[in-house]
Design an enzyme around this catalytic site. Structure first.
Site, PDB file in Angstrom:
ATOM      1  N   ALA A 100       0.834  -1.206   0.000  1.00  0.00           N
ATOM      2  CA  ALA A 100       0.000   0.000   0.000  1.00  0.00           C
ATOM      3  C   ALA A 100       0.870   1.257   0.000  1.00  0.00           C
ATOM      4  O   ALA A 100       0.427   2.318  -0.408  1.00  0.00           O
ATOM      5  CB  ALA A 100      -0.916  -0.010   1.216  1.00  0.00           C
ATOM      6  N   CYS A 101       2.105   1.129   0.452  1.00  0.00           N
ATOM      7  CA  CYS A 101       2.955   2.317   0.545  1.00  0.00           C
ATOM      8  C   CYS A 101       4.159   2.218  -0.390  1.00  0.00           C
ATOM      9  O   CYS A 101       5.206   2.779  -0.121  1.00  0.00           O
ATOM     10  CB  CYS A 101       3.412   2.523   1.978  1.00  0.00           C
ATOM     11  SG  CYS A 101       4.021   1.026   2.757  1.00  0.00           S
ATOM     12  N   THR A 102       4.012   1.493  -1.470  1.00  0.00           N
ATOM     13  CA  THR A 102       5.131   1.342  -2.399  1.00  0.00           C
ATOM     14  C   THR A 102       5.391   2.643  -3.144  1.00  0.00           C
ATOM     15  O   THR A 102       4.508   3.471  -3.299  1.00  0.00           O
ATOM     16  CB  THR A 102       4.886   0.187  -3.395  1.00  0.00           C
ATOM     17  OG1 THR A 102       6.104  -0.109  -4.061  1.00  0.00           O
ATOM     18  CG2 THR A 102       3.846   0.543  -4.442  1.00  0.00           C
TER      19      THR A 102
END
Length: 136
Positions: A66-68
């Site tokens: 989700a935080c790539t």
């Protein structure tokens, strides 16, 4: 309630992917997880490529965690979870929302496997794996 509906849809998605696609890894804790998210790594396939083909079919997913970042480096979150960099490259994040239905899940299960097959057919790594030269 809503949480249970998400869990049921996600379970259906997980089972369907596991039945239809080999060399996959479901990421995250089996129990301690958000009910509407599913992160899955598909071996021998690049996440961005899957994303493009799924998008063409009207399926919106994210790649990596989700935080790539927008770079192609593996997500530090997935790497920390023990996902190998080559598997992390092929990660998809499915996010289920209020508007999603069981039919949507079935549609993903219909469209994703042929996309994976198509991309793997172009993957030298996958061809090596088929010949027993590489491990996923």
């Amino acid at each position: 309630g809503e949480t249970l509906a998400y869990k049921i849809m996600r379970a259906h998605l997980v089972e369907g992917i596991q039945e239809r696609i080999d060399h996959i890894k479901i990421n995250g804790h089996p129990k301690k997880r958000l009910p509407h998210l599913l992160n899955v790594s598909v071996g021998y396939v690049e996440g961005e490529s899957m994303l493009l083909f799924l998008s063409e079919e009207g399926i919106a997913v994210a790649s990596g965690s989700a935080c790539t970042s927008v770079t192609l480096k593996a997500s530090h979150v997935l790497t920390a979870m023990g996902v190998t960099p080559d598997m992390a490259q092929g990660s998809l994040l499915f996010s289920l929302g209020r508007e999603n239905t069981d039919e949507d899940v079935d549609y993903v299960l219909e469209k994703l496997p042929p996309i994976v097959d198509r991309l793997r057919a172009m993957s030298p790594l996958y061809q090596k794996a088929l010949n027993g030269e590489a491990k996923a």
